[in-house]
Every structure is written in C-alpha cells, then in structure tokens.
Design a protein around this motif. Structure first.
Motif, short mmCIF file in Angstrom:
data_model
loop_
_atom_site.label_atom_id
_atom_site.label_comp_id
_atom_site.label_asym_id
_atom_site.label_seq_id
_atom_site.Cartn_x
_atom_site.Cartn_y
_atom_site.Cartn_z
N VAL A 115 78.15 -28.16 14.68
CA VAL A 115 78.97 -27.13 15.35
C VAL A 115 80.45 -27.48 15.27
CG1 VAL A 115 79.45 -26.07 17.61
CG2 VAL A 115 77.09 -26.33 16.82
N THR A 116 80.75 -28.76 15.02
CA THR A 116 82.14 -29.20 14.86
C THR A 116 82.85 -28.38 13.77
OG1 THR A 116 81.57 -31.45 15.53
CG2 THR A 116 83.61 -31.17 14.29
N VAL A 117 82.14 -28.04 12.70
CA VAL A 117 82.73 -27.25 11.62
C VAL A 117 83.24 -25.92 12.14
CG1 VAL A 117 82.33 -26.20 9.36
CG2 VAL A 117 81.19 -28.35 9.96
N LEU A 118 82.42 -25.24 12.91
CA LEU A 118 82.78 -23.93 13.45
C LEU A 118 83.93 -24.04 14.45
CD1 LEU A 118 82.18 -20.89 13.66
CD2 LEU A 118 80.46 -21.44 15.39
N VAL A 119 83.83 -25.00 15.37
CA VAL A 119 84.84 -25.15 16.41
C VAL A 119 86.19 -25.52 15.82
CG1 VAL A 119 85.51 -26.48 18.46
CG2 VAL A 119 83.13 -25.74 18.17
N GLU A 120 86.23 -26.50 14.92
CA GLU A 120 87.49 -26.95 14.34
C GLU A 120 88.10 -25.87 13.44
OE1 GLU A 120 89.31 -29.58 14.85
OE2 GLU A 120 87.92 -30.36 16.35
N THR A 121 87.26 -25.11 12.73
CA THR A 121 87.78 -24.05 11.88
C THR A 121 88.43 -22.95 12.71
OG1 THR A 121 86.11 -24.50 10.20
CG2 THR A 121 87.18 -22.34 10.14
N LEU A 122 87.77 -22.52 13.76
CA LEU A 122 88.33 -21.48 14.63
C LEU A 122 89.60 -21.99 15.32
CD1 LEU A 122 85.12 -19.96 16.24
CD2 LEU A 122 86.55 -18.98 14.45
N LYS A 123 89.62 -23.26 15.69
CA LYS A 123 90.81 -23.83 16.30
C LYS A 123 91.98 -23.82 15.33
CE LYS A 123 92.50 -28.13 18.38
NZ LYS A 123 92.14 -29.53 18.75
N ALA A 124 91.72 -24.19 14.06
CA ALA A 124 92.78 -24.19 13.05
C ALA A 124 93.26 -22.77 12.77
CB ALA A 124 92.28 -24.85 11.77
N LEU A 125 92.33 -21.81 12.71
CA LEU A 125 92.73 -20.41 12.48
C LEU A 125 93.57 -19.88 13.64
CD1 LEU A 125 89.43 -18.93 10.99
CD2 LEU A 125 91.60 -19.27 9.79
N LYS A 126 93.21 -20.27 14.85
CA LYS A 126 93.97 -19.83 16.02
C LYS A 126 95.40 -20.35 15.98
CE LYS A 126 94.08 -20.28 21.06
NZ LYS A 126 93.39 -20.87 22.25
N GLU A 127 95.56 -21.62 15.59
CA GLU A 127 96.90 -22.22 15.53
C GLU A 127 97.72 -21.63 14.38
OE1 GLU A 127 96.12 -26.35 15.18
OE2 GLU A 127 95.61 -26.62 17.32
N ALA A 128 97.04 -21.12 13.34
CA ALA A 128 97.76 -20.59 12.18
C ALA A 128 97.84 -19.07 12.17
CB ALA A 128 97.10 -21.09 10.89
N ILE A 129 97.45 -18.42 13.26
CA ILE A 129 97.40 -16.96 13.26
C ILE A 129 98.78 -16.34 13.10
CG2 ILE A 129 97.57 -16.78 15.78
CD1 ILE A 129 95.41 -14.57 13.46
N LEU A 130 99.81 -16.94 13.69
CA LEU A 130 101.16 -16.38 13.57
C LEU A 130 101.70 -16.46 12.15
CD1 LEU A 130 102.88 -17.50 16.91
CD2 LEU A 130 102.06 -15.24 16.27
N PRO A 131 101.68 -17.65 11.51
CA PRO A 131 102.17 -17.67 10.13
C PRO A 131 101.34 -16.81 9.19
CG PRO A 131 101.21 -19.80 10.74
CD PRO A 131 101.37 -19.01 11.98
N LEU A 132 100.02 -16.72 9.42
CA LEU A 132 99.19 -15.87 8.58
C LEU A 132 99.58 -14.41 8.72
CD1 LEU A 132 95.53 -17.25 8.82
CD2 LEU A 132 96.86 -16.88 6.75
N ALA A 133 99.78 -13.96 9.96
CA ALA A 133 100.15 -12.57 10.20
C ALA A 133 101.52 -12.25 9.58
CB ALA A 133 100.16 -12.28 11.69
N VAL A 134 102.47 -13.18 9.74
CA VAL A 134 103.80 -12.96 9.17
C VAL A 134 103.73 -12.84 7.65
CG1 VAL A 134 106.07 -14.00 8.82
CG2 VAL A 134 105.02 -14.03 11.08
N VAL A 135 102.98 -13.73 7.01
CA VAL A 135 102.86 -13.71 5.54
C VAL A 135 102.22 -12.41 5.06
CG1 VAL A 135 101.67 -14.77 3.59
CG2 VAL A 135 102.86 -16.20 5.25
N LEU A 136 101.14 -12.00 5.72
CA LEU A 136 100.42 -10.80 5.28
C LEU A 136 101.25 -9.53 5.50
CD1 LEU A 136 96.81 -11.63 6.53
CD2 LEU A 136 97.70 -11.74 4.20
N PHE A 137 101.91 -9.42 6.67
CA PHE A 137 102.71 -8.24 6.94
C PHE A 137 103.95 -8.18 6.05
CE2 PHE A 137 100.45 -7.92 11.03
CZ PHE A 137 100.19 -6.55 11.02
N THR A 138 104.58 -9.34 5.83
CA THR A 138 105.79 -9.38 5.02
C THR A 138 105.47 -9.09 3.56
OG1 THR A 138 106.74 -11.01 6.52
CG2 THR A 138 107.80 -10.75 4.38
N GLY A 139 104.39 -9.70 3.05
CA GLY A 139 104.05 -9.52 1.64
C GLY A 139 103.58 -8.12 1.32
N SER A 140 103.01 -7.41 2.31
CA SER A 140 102.49 -6.07 2.03
C SER A 140 103.59 -5.06 1.76
CB SER A 140 101.65 -5.61 3.21
OG SER A 140 102.45 -5.50 4.39
#
Length: 509
Positions: A11-36
């Motif tokens: 379950v560590t795989v799932l928990v750590e992945t979601l934690k990393a995605l949560k911390e990177a949600i802002l840069p991901l959103a900025v990249v996707l919105f800006t690039g579109s």
C-alpha cells in the motif's frame, strides 16, 4: 545473530504516489493550463510540450512510490532502529532506542481496510513538525514489534547501567517490559461536545486562506473578467441579492469548517500510563499521538469569548522536542471548566488549578491601551478625511480599544504556590498558564521609562516548546511583585511546603 529485515506493505506505493501527486498538483496545473494556450506553431512537440512534460512528471511521481516500497527496509541491531532507503543514492539512518521519545500512529483511508498504520518515530532532534523517521505502511503486528523492541532496548540499557541488579531480577523485568503498559482513559469528547467544538471552531479561516492561495496561484488562468461582468449584472438586481449570496457563501464555508473539525476530532480520547499520554482521534484518518510525560513543560487553559459564555475552553500542553502534532498539543480540545480538575489531576496529580487571585495595580491600566493610539490616530484621521462624513464612524475605535484594554487589565492575575506559578492574561481569549519553577528556562523583567514612573513592569517566563520557547507574559505588574516573582525563580531560592512537583518530571530525565 543477524536480525531480519522488515519491508513496508505494498500500500506504500499507492500512498506515496498520491502524496507526491498532491505536492505536485500546482506545478502540474500551471504547466497544463499554460501549454494549452500555445498550440498553433505547426510543430507537434512545441504544440504539445506541456502534455509531454506533464506526462514525464506523472510517470516519475508514479515510479517514486514504487521505488520507495522496493528499496525501503528497516531492522534492529545493536540497540538501534536502522533504516535503509534510496535507489541511486542509498541512505542509511541509525536511531538509538534511548533517543526515541515516542511513536505516533496514523490510519488513513488506505490503511484501515488492510489493518495497516503509518508509524512516525520522534526524537529530541525532530523539528519543523517533521518526524525523525516515517514508516509509510506497516501492519499492526509489525508496529507492535517496533514498540516492543524499543521498550526492551531501553530497559536493557537501563539494566546494564545498574550492576546491582541480580541476573534473575533482570530476566523478570525484561519479560515485564515486553508487555504493553496499561493506559487509563482520562478524557473523551462526548457527541454533544464534538458538535459544539465543530460549530465554534475557527476552521472557516483555513477555508478562506485556501481560497486566497488558489486565487493567487491561478488568478491569471481564471476568467475573472467574465466573473466581474456577471457580478456587475447581479448588482443591478439590488443589494439584497448580493448580500444574500455573500451570506450563502459564508454559510457554506462554515458548514465545510464544521465537517472538517468533526472528521478530525471524531472519537477524541486521551489515555495515560505511568510514562506517557496517548491521544487518538479521527474518523476518515485515525491518528494516535504519544506524548511522553517527561517532556511536558507547561499547561495552558484557553477560553475564547464565545465558549467562555457556555463555560467551555480548551487545554493545551507545551512539549519539548515534539513534532508531528507540534510542540503545542491540544490535550482537551473542548472541556467544561467545572469538569477540568478530575481528568487533569489524573495526568498531573500535583497541579494546583485554583484561580489566581493576585490582581494588577490600577496605575498600570492605561498602558494596556495607550500604545494603541499610535496607530489609531493616523488611521482615524485618514479615514475621516477621505470618507467624510461616514469616515467619522472610525472614532468608535477609540472607546472600543480602550474597553478592550481595560478588559485585559481586569482579567489579568497571578498566583505563586510552592513551586508553581499560575498566570492569567487576555488578548481576545483568556489564557491561564500553569508552570512549574523547574520547567522555566529563563525569566526576565522589562520596564520602559514610562513604566518606571508608575512602578510597574512586564515579566516574561520562557519555557521549552519544541525546539524553541513559549513565552508566558504578564504585563503591567507591580514592580515589587515582579521582582518577588523573579527572586522566586532563582535556582538558589528554596520553597517550603508542598511544591507540587510530582506532576512534571525534569527535562534532563
């Protein structure tokens, strides 16, 4: 004899992945919105660079959880908890058993279906709300093994230092130490108190702060011009509609804050054993925090005006070297003042909870509000000039601030009994601090030239809180009384009678 190595649950795989995605949600959103926005150059890579970059980032985040699960291991050796992790850079961390202060357990929504817990290991070096080490997902049996091995290691270390014990006694004590110490429940939130806590919490401020952060991050990406046009159209329908919408928004935010507090403090229980307090709480995410009694430095009872009307408050303790929950821990998030003595006496038998009776001199009252005129007068002048005649309502700040200052002066009080000092003061909320003399790290008196004319001074008592200090302050105290309190603190000062020391244990121990 080699020790077996333990692995984390998958379950560590799932928990750590979601934690990393949560911390990177802002840069991901900025990249996707800006690039579109830039997709007309004719070059596929340039038109879709944001998708490529975002995809690579997502793949990296997904693989990080898998890598941690595969390459993370821990074991026990030479009186230490040893942890090894990392793929390209291998990290090894050795934590001696005697340095471990507490183990905190958390059961998230991904842990509970599999009977797992997240274990946070705290030492005196833990700071910034971060634990010394963290085991993302282990079974309850493995968590109990960790606690048992640490307890056995500490006991064995203590036994080796005391050579007068016989070998048979050592074996008997070792067997006894492997058992879980019995913890007595001393406090729990009733359903009525939980609802009252949720409805009077300040969580609405957290929601507004989150909205403000979101707007600062994505303000340029949102169609704010269209929103402002729609608002202008709504205003045409009348002020009543606008006010109604604002009230509706505030009500929804309040409901969200109530739900957040309810889920966070559901099942709040405090248990105490000979050496530690165990705090459990949470509905969706169940947390268990262990607080060593030897680290408690000061106790504070906080009453905000709203809860004070109903006779309620919250009890905080300040802990040295704490992390996770923080150095300031809510021991009783909501408790009736009349019912405070019984559960608190179970934890700190020697604590004197009587109300402080020594009041402050009247000659120091004006210092509680006089300094506020330095910022009030310029604001009143500017507002009154530019918004005349309605700006003259700002003059109401003067009696309001004076009334608050007199309220603060009237609420302040202190009491010295044996080796304990009780100080009560008020900002907006009323705070009563109970502190033992041996817990005070430093004490000092501060006096301005204006205070010296009235023979008053402010005294500051500093106690250990986390890696910093907690300042217990009483302003505008009679100078002779402040000097008497300072003399009471001096290490050479002997206190006769019952010092009430059994409630707190020396930090050095």
């Amino acid at each position: 004899m080699s020790e077996p190595r333990y692995k984390l649950h998958w379950v560590t795989v799932l928990v750590e992945t979601l934690k990393a995605l949560k911390e990177a949600i802002l840069p991901l959103a900025v990249v996707l919105f800006t690039g579109s926005r830039n997709n007309t150059s004719g070059n596929w890579f340039l038109d879709n660079w944001s998708l490529v970059f975002g995809g690579v980032l997502v793949i990296y985040l997904l693989s990080s959880g898998l890598i941690k699960w595969r390459r993370f291991s821990y074991w026990f050796e030479d009186g230490e908890l040893r942890i090894e992790s990392g793929l390209f850079v291998r990290k090894k961390r050795y934590i001696p058993f005697e340095r471990i202060q507490s183990l905190n357990y958390t059961e998230g929504i991904f842990h509970r279906p599999f009977g797992l817990v997240k274990v946070q290991i705290e030492t005196a070096a833990s700071s910034g709300g971060e634990a010394e080490a963290e085991l993302t997902a282990v079974t309850r049996e493995d968590a109990d093994i960790i606690k048992k091995r640490i307890a056995e290691g500490k006991k064995r270390k203590s036994q080796e230092a005391e050579s007068e014990f016989e070998e048979g006694m050592e074996h008997a004590e070792e067997e006894l130490s492997s058992e879980e110490p019995e913890a007595k429940r001393v406090f729990s939130l009733s359903p009525k108190e939980l609802i009252l806590l949720a409805t009077t919490s300040g969580g609405i401020g957290v929601i507004f702060s989150g909205v403000a952060i979101f707007l600062t991050q994505f303000g340029e990406l949102l169609p704010l011009d269209k929103v402002s046009d729609e608002l202008a159209g709504l205003i045409k329908f009348g002020v009543f509609v606008v006010v109604l919408l604002i009230l509706l928004g505030l009500f929804i935010a309040w409901l969200l804050s109530v739900a957040m507090t309810f889920f966070s403090y559901y099942g709040f229980t405090v248990r105490v054993s000979d050496e530690e307090m165990i705090i459990t709480r949470g509905l969706l995410e169940k947390k268990r925090t262990t607080v060593p009694l030897s680290r408690i430095q000061s106790v504070s009872f906080i009453e905000n005006p709203l809860r004070q009307l109903f006779g309620y408050g919250r009890l905080l303790v300040h802990s040295a070297g704490a992390s996770g929950e923080g150095s300031t821990i809510q021991l009783f998030p909501l408790v009736k003042k009349k019912s405070l003595y019984a559960p608190l006496h179970e934890i700190f038998p020697g604590l004197d909870l009587r109300e402080p009776e020594e009041k402050l001199p009247k000659r120091g009252r004006k210092f509680y509000y006089r300094i506020d005129f330095l910022w009030m007068i310029p604001i009143i002048a500017v507002v009154g000039w530019y918004f005349y005649p309605y700006g003259l309502f700002s003059l109401l700040l003067v009696p309001a601030v004076m009334g608050l200052g007199m309220w603060q002066h009237r609420s302040a009080a202190y009491r010295i009994v044996g080796n304990q000092v009780t100080i009560r003061s008020r900002g907006i909320s009323l705070q009563t601090s109970y502190t033992m003399r041996k817990r005070i790290q430093s004490a000092n008196i501060r006096q301005t030239i204006f205070q010296s004319r009235k023979e008053v001074a402010s005294i500051h008592l500093n106690v250990k809180s986390g890696m910093g200090t907690h300042d217990v302050t009483l302003r505008q105290m009679d100078l002779k009384e402040a000097e008497r309190l300072l003399a009471w603190y001096e290490p050479s000062h002997e206190v006769s009678g019952n010092g009430h020391e059994e409630g707190f244990v020396d930090l050095e121990k």
